[in-house]
Motif scaffolding. Structure first.
Motif, mmCIF file in Angstrom:
data_model
loop_
_atom_site.group_PDB
_atom_site.id
_atom_site.type_symbol
_atom_site.label_atom_id
_atom_site.label_comp_id
_atom_site.label_asym_id
_atom_site.label_seq_id
_atom_site.Cartn_x
_atom_site.Cartn_y
_atom_site.Cartn_z
ATOM 1 N N LYS A 155 0.836 -1.212 0.000
ATOM 2 C CA LYS A 155 0.000 0.000 0.000
ATOM 3 C C LYS A 155 0.866 1.255 0.000
ATOM 4 O O LYS A 155 0.630 2.180 -0.780
ATOM 5 N N GLY A 156 1.862 1.277 0.862
ATOM 6 C CA GLY A 156 2.738 2.443 0.948
ATOM 7 C C GLY A 156 3.515 2.688 -0.341
ATOM 8 O O GLY A 156 3.618 3.824 -0.805
ATOM 9 N N LEU A 157 4.034 1.617 -0.933
ATOM 10 C CA LEU A 157 4.779 1.760 -2.183
ATOM 11 C C LEU A 157 3.877 2.212 -3.330
ATOM 12 O O LEU A 157 4.288 3.019 -4.169
ATOM 13 N N MET A 158 2.653 1.710 -3.341
ATOM 14 C CA MET A 158 1.726 2.133 -4.394
ATOM 15 C C MET A 158 1.340 3.600 -4.227
ATOM 16 O O MET A 158 1.309 4.346 -5.204
ATOM 17 N N TRP A 159 1.034 4.013 -3.004
ATOM 18 C CA TRP A 159 0.732 5.430 -2.770
ATOM 19 C C TRP A 159 1.911 6.297 -3.220
ATOM 20 O O TRP A 159 1.740 7.285 -3.928
ATOM 21 N N PHE A 160 3.111 5.928 -2.793
ATOM 22 C CA PHE A 160 4.320 6.669 -3.130
ATOM 23 C C PHE A 160 4.501 6.761 -4.648
ATOM 24 O O PHE A 160 4.772 7.838 -5.200
ATOM 25 N N THR A 161 4.359 5.635 -5.336
ATOM 26 C CA THR A 161 4.562 5.586 -6.784
ATOM 27 C C THR A 161 3.468 6.334 -7.532
ATOM 28 O O THR A 161 3.753 7.144 -8.423
ATOM 29 N N ASP A 162 2.227 6.072 -7.195
ATOM 30 C CA ASP A 162 1.113 6.656 -7.942
ATOM 31 C C ASP A 162 1.023 8.170 -7.759
ATOM 32 O O ASP A 162 0.818 8.899 -8.731
ATOM 33 N N ILE A 163 1.204 8.630 -6.544
ATOM 34 C CA ILE A 163 1.232 10.079 -6.307
ATOM 35 C C ILE A 163 2.525 10.649 -6.899
ATOM 36 O O ILE A 163 2.526 11.746 -7.463
ATOM 37 N N GLY A 164 3.617 9.883 -6.817
ATOM 38 C CA GLY A 164 4.895 10.317 -7.375
ATOM 39 C C GLY A 164 4.828 10.578 -8.867
ATOM 40 O O GLY A 164 5.395 11.562 -9.361
ATOM 41 N N PHE A 165 4.134 9.722 -9.618
ATOM 42 C CA PHE A 165 3.981 9.952 -11.055
ATOM 43 C C PHE A 165 3.249 11.271 -11.320
ATOM 44 O O PHE A 165 3.659 12.061 -12.171
ATOM 45 N N VAL A 166 2.171 11.485 -10.610
ATOM 46 C CA VAL A 166 1.392 12.717 -10.802
ATOM 47 C C VAL A 166 2.250 13.935 -10.459
ATOM 48 O O VAL A 166 2.283 14.922 -11.211
ATOM 49 N N LEU A 167 2.972 13.862 -9.355
ATOM 50 C CA LEU A 167 3.843 14.973 -8.963
ATOM 51 C C LEU A 167 4.979 15.180 -9.968
ATOM 52 O O LEU A 167 5.323 16.326 -10.291
ATOM 53 N N TYR A 168 5.570 14.081 -10.449
ATOM 54 C CA TYR A 168 6.651 14.194 -11.433
ATOM 55 C C TYR A 168 6.179 14.975 -12.661
ATOM 56 O O TYR A 168 6.869 15.885 -13.132
ATOM 57 N N TRP A 169 5.005 14.611 -13.166
ATOM 58 C CA TRP A 169 4.523 15.298 -14.366
ATOM 59 C C TRP A 169 4.134 16.741 -14.069
ATOM 60 O O TRP A 169 4.348 17.627 -14.903
ATOM 61 N N ALA A 170 3.609 17.007 -12.892
ATOM 62 C CA ALA A 170 3.296 18.394 -12.522
ATOM 63 C C ALA A 170 4.573 19.227 -12.441
ATOM 64 O O ALA A 170 4.626 20.358 -12.949
ATOM 65 N N VAL A 171 5.601 18.665 -11.818
ATOM 66 C CA VAL A 171 6.887 19.369 -11.697
ATOM 67 C C VAL A 171 7.535 19.534 -13.074
ATOM 68 O O VAL A 171 8.088 20.589 -13.389
ATOM 69 N N THR A 172 7.454 18.507 -13.898
ATOM 70 C CA THR A 172 8.027 18.570 -15.240
ATOM 71 C C THR A 172 7.373 19.685 -16.056
ATOM 72 O O THR A 172 8.058 20.490 -16.693
ATOM 73 N N PHE A 173 6.052 19.737 -16.045
ATOM 74 C CA PHE A 173 5.351 20.754 -16.838
ATOM 75 C C PHE A 173 5.507 22.155 -16.274
ATOM 76 O O PHE A 173 5.406 23.123 -17.009
ATOM 77 N N SER A 174 5.776 22.254 -14.992
ATOM 78 C CA SER A 174 5.972 23.580 -14.405
ATOM 79 C C SER A 174 7.424 24.043 -14.528
ATOM 80 O O SER A 174 7.735 25.180 -14.196
ATOM 81 N N GLY A 175 8.315 23.162 -14.993
ATOM 82 C CA GLY A 175 9.710 23.524 -15.195
ATOM 83 C C GLY A 175 10.495 23.680 -13.906
ATOM 84 O O GLY A 175 11.492 24.397 -13.870
ATOM 85 N N LEU A 176 10.103 22.981 -12.858
ATOM 86 C CA LEU A 176 10.748 23.120 -11.553
ATOM 87 C C LEU A 176 11.957 22.211 -11.345
ATOM 88 O O LEU A 176 12.619 22.317 -10.324
ATOM 89 N N ILE A 177 12.240 21.319 -12.284
ATOM 90 C CA ILE A 177 13.411 20.452 -12.124
ATOM 91 C C ILE A 177 14.649 21.289 -12.447
ATOM 92 O O ILE A 177 14.760 21.839 -13.546
#
Length: 141
Positions: free
Chosen positions: A6-28
């Motif tokens: 459960k913890g790994l899935m939460w981490f991964t699934d929310i992580g994907f959404v956050l990764y794409w949000a950060v990518t599109f906002s140019g924050l990397i």
């Protein structure tokens, strides 16, 4: 479904959404971008993962929701999410190997995506055969 999964899935699934949000906002920061990040072909390659990553997140989060509600659909969604997560990691690692680009900052998360699901597939398959999706009996985690 155990607490670790459960913890790994939460981490991964929310992580994907956050990764794409950060990518599109140019924050990397520029120093963390992969080799040839501005190359049009590599940008397209990276963006081609959006549908896969978002399907992974959707199936994973729905699986967690259905598990909590004791709906037996949780196991099929979980299996789908885990298999697609591993495929996503494999595709990225294969690409980096072909390019001979061994940047640890990109290898670690993609090896995580490739490998972590493999440790849980057997238990999810067993868990999906029981009628009580919320029980921990016989699941090992």
């Amino acid at each position: 479904m155990g607490k670790t999964l459960k913890g790994l899935m939460w981490f991964t699934d929310i992580g994907f959404v956050l990764y794409w949000a950060v990518t599109f906002s140019g924050l990397i920061p520029e120093s963390y971008l992969y080799l040839d990040y501005r190359n049009e072909l590599l940008v397209a390659w990276n963006l081609s993962f959006i549908p896969l990553d978002l399907i992974i997140s959707a199936t994973g989060l729905l699986s967690l929701h259905y598990y909590h509600r004791r709906n037996p659909l949780w196991s099929s969604l979980c299996m789908t999410s885990l298999l697609l997560t591993s495929c996503s990691g494999l595709q990225a690692i294969a690409f980096w190997v072909i390019r001979r680009d061994f940047d640890i900052m990109w290898w670690i998360p993609n090896l995580f995506l490739l490998l972590y699901p493999l440790f849980f597939l057997g238990n999810v398959m067993k868990g999906g055969r029981t009628s009580d999706a919320g029980s921990n009996r016989g699941r090992g985690h």
